[in-house]
Design a protein around this motif. Structure first.
Motif, short mmCIF file in Angstrom:
data_model
loop_
_atom_site.label_atom_id
_atom_site.label_comp_id
_atom_site.label_asym_id
_atom_site.label_seq_id
_atom_site.Cartn_x
_atom_site.Cartn_y
_atom_site.Cartn_z
N ASP A 124 59.98 42.06 -10.53
CA ASP A 124 59.38 43.28 -10.02
C ASP A 124 57.92 43.01 -9.67
O ASP A 124 57.42 41.90 -9.89
CB ASP A 124 59.49 44.38 -11.08
CG ASP A 124 59.42 45.79 -10.51
OD1 ASP A 124 59.13 45.94 -9.31
OD2 ASP A 124 59.65 46.73 -11.27
N ASP A 125 57.24 44.05 -9.19
CA ASP A 125 55.82 43.93 -8.89
C ASP A 125 55.07 43.39 -10.11
O ASP A 125 55.43 43.69 -11.26
CB ASP A 125 55.21 45.28 -8.51
CG ASP A 125 55.70 45.77 -7.15
OD1 ASP A 125 56.15 44.94 -6.33
OD2 ASP A 125 55.63 46.98 -6.91
N VAL A 126 54.03 42.63 -9.83
CA VAL A 126 53.24 42.04 -10.90
C VAL A 126 52.70 43.14 -11.81
O VAL A 126 52.31 44.21 -11.36
CB VAL A 126 52.11 41.16 -10.31
CG1 VAL A 126 51.09 41.97 -9.55
CG2 VAL A 126 51.45 40.33 -11.38
N SER A 127 52.72 42.84 -13.11
CA SER A 127 52.34 43.85 -14.11
C SER A 127 50.90 43.71 -14.58
O SER A 127 50.46 44.47 -15.44
CB SER A 127 53.30 43.76 -15.31
OG SER A 127 53.27 42.45 -15.85
N ILE A 128 50.18 42.73 -14.05
CA ILE A 128 48.77 42.55 -14.39
C ILE A 128 47.97 42.47 -13.09
O ILE A 128 48.52 42.21 -12.03
CB ILE A 128 48.53 41.28 -15.24
CG1 ILE A 128 48.98 40.02 -14.50
CG2 ILE A 128 49.23 41.40 -16.59
CD1 ILE A 128 48.62 38.72 -15.20
N MET A 182 58.01 42.39 -2.92
CA MET A 182 57.36 42.78 -4.16
C MET A 182 55.95 42.21 -4.17
O MET A 182 55.67 41.20 -3.54
CB MET A 182 58.18 42.33 -5.37
CG MET A 182 58.15 40.87 -5.69
SD MET A 182 59.17 40.51 -7.13
CE MET A 182 59.46 38.79 -6.82
N LYS A 183 55.07 42.84 -4.90
CA LYS A 183 53.68 42.43 -5.00
C LYS A 183 53.56 41.42 -6.14
O LYS A 183 53.97 41.70 -7.27
CB LYS A 183 52.81 43.64 -5.27
CG LYS A 183 51.34 43.34 -5.35
CD LYS A 183 50.59 44.64 -5.58
CE LYS A 183 49.14 44.36 -5.92
NZ LYS A 183 48.42 45.60 -6.22
N VAL A 184 53.02 40.22 -5.84
CA VAL A 184 52.90 39.15 -6.82
C VAL A 184 51.53 38.49 -6.70
O VAL A 184 50.80 38.71 -5.74
CB VAL A 184 54.00 38.08 -6.65
CG1 VAL A 184 55.38 38.68 -6.80
CG2 VAL A 184 53.87 37.35 -5.32
N ILE A 185 51.21 37.65 -7.67
CA ILE A 185 50.05 36.77 -7.61
C ILE A 185 50.58 35.36 -7.39
O ILE A 185 51.52 34.94 -8.08
CB ILE A 185 49.23 36.84 -8.91
CG1 ILE A 185 48.66 38.25 -9.10
CG2 ILE A 185 48.13 35.79 -8.92
CD1 ILE A 185 48.02 38.50 -10.47
N VAL A 186 50.01 34.64 -6.45
CA VAL A 186 50.39 33.25 -6.20
C VAL A 186 49.17 32.39 -6.47
O VAL A 186 48.06 32.68 -6.02
CB VAL A 186 50.88 33.04 -4.75
CG1 VAL A 186 51.13 31.56 -4.47
CG2 VAL A 186 52.15 33.85 -4.49
N LYS A 187 49.38 31.31 -7.24
CA LYS A 187 48.30 30.37 -7.55
C LYS A 187 48.77 28.98 -7.21
O LYS A 187 49.71 28.46 -7.80
CB LYS A 187 47.93 30.47 -9.04
CG LYS A 187 47.00 29.39 -9.56
CD LYS A 187 45.57 29.65 -9.19
CE LYS A 187 44.62 28.65 -9.83
NZ LYS A 187 44.59 27.34 -9.17
N ILE A 242 53.18 34.81 -10.22
CA ILE A 242 53.10 35.70 -11.37
C ILE A 242 53.67 37.04 -10.92
O ILE A 242 53.22 37.62 -9.93
CB ILE A 242 51.66 35.90 -11.85
CG1 ILE A 242 50.95 34.56 -12.09
CG2 ILE A 242 51.62 36.78 -13.11
CD1 ILE A 242 51.57 33.69 -13.14
N CYS A 243 54.69 37.52 -11.64
CA CYS A 243 55.31 38.79 -11.26
C CYS A 243 55.60 39.60 -12.53
O CYS A 243 55.29 39.17 -13.63
CB CYS A 243 56.59 38.55 -10.45
SG CYS A 243 57.92 37.78 -11.37
N ALA A 292 53.88 39.67 -18.28
CA ALA A 292 54.08 39.10 -16.94
C ALA A 292 54.98 37.87 -17.04
O ALA A 292 55.18 37.30 -18.11
CB ALA A 292 52.73 38.72 -16.34
N ILE A 293 55.53 37.49 -15.90
CA ILE A 293 56.39 36.30 -15.82
C ILE A 293 55.74 35.30 -14.89
O ILE A 293 55.33 35.64 -13.78
CB ILE A 293 57.79 36.66 -15.29
CG1 ILE A 293 58.46 37.67 -16.20
CG2 ILE A 293 58.64 35.40 -15.14
CD1 ILE A 293 59.76 38.21 -15.66
N LEU A 294 55.64 34.06 -15.34
CA LEU A 294 55.15 32.96 -14.52
C LEU A 294 56.37 32.22 -14.00
O LEU A 294 57.20 31.77 -14.79
CB LEU A 294 54.27 32.03 -15.36
CG LEU A 294 53.62 30.86 -14.66
CD1 LEU A 294 52.31 30.52 -15.35
CD2 LEU A 294 54.51 29.64 -14.64
N ILE A 295 56.51 32.14 -12.69
CA ILE A 295 57.62 31.41 -12.07
C ILE A 295 57.06 30.11 -11.51
O ILE A 295 56.11 30.13 -10.71
CB ILE A 295 58.28 32.24 -10.95
CG1 ILE A 295 58.83 33.55 -11.51
CG2 ILE A 295 59.39 31.43 -10.28
CD1 ILE A 295 59.34 34.50 -10.46
#
Length: 100
Positions: free
Chosen positions: A80-84, A1-6, A71-72, A41-44
């Motif tokens: 799921d894929d990131v929504s932002i 899935m496409k996510v943002i990682v920080k 962030i997904c 969005a969800i922050l994990i």
């Protein structure tokens, strides 16, 4: 899935990861905790990030986030894929008072 990682002290990036618990835990370095953001969005994050005194990542309106985060998005019963977009997430960080 496409996510943002920080990660702490690093810019946020978009990556593809497996939608598996083990992959999520590997990125955050332990058991996961989900924080629902106002934009859907969800922050994990690592649920023991503060207890283990992980490095400070950023602040939100209500909290200090420690350790690497994902962030997904969310589907019916799964992540799921990131929504932002990456730009929208970076703007959230700025709005919360963080430097990029």
């Amino acid at each position: 899935m496409k996510v943002i990682v920080k990660a702490p002290n690093n810019p946020a990036i978009e990556v593809e990861i497996e939608n598996e618990l083990e992959a999520l835990q590997g990125i955050v370095g332990g058991y996961i905790e989900c924080v629902y953001l106002p934009n859907g969005a969800i922050l994990i994050c690592n649920e023991e990030g503060k207890i283990r005194n992980l490095p400070r990542n950023f602040i939100t309106q209500r909290d200090v986030i420690k350790g690497t985060v994902i962030i997904c998005g969310e589907s019916e019963e799964d992540f799921d894929d990131v929504s932002i977009t990456l730009d929208e997430f970076n703007q959230m960080l700025i709005d919360w008072g963080n430097d990029l």
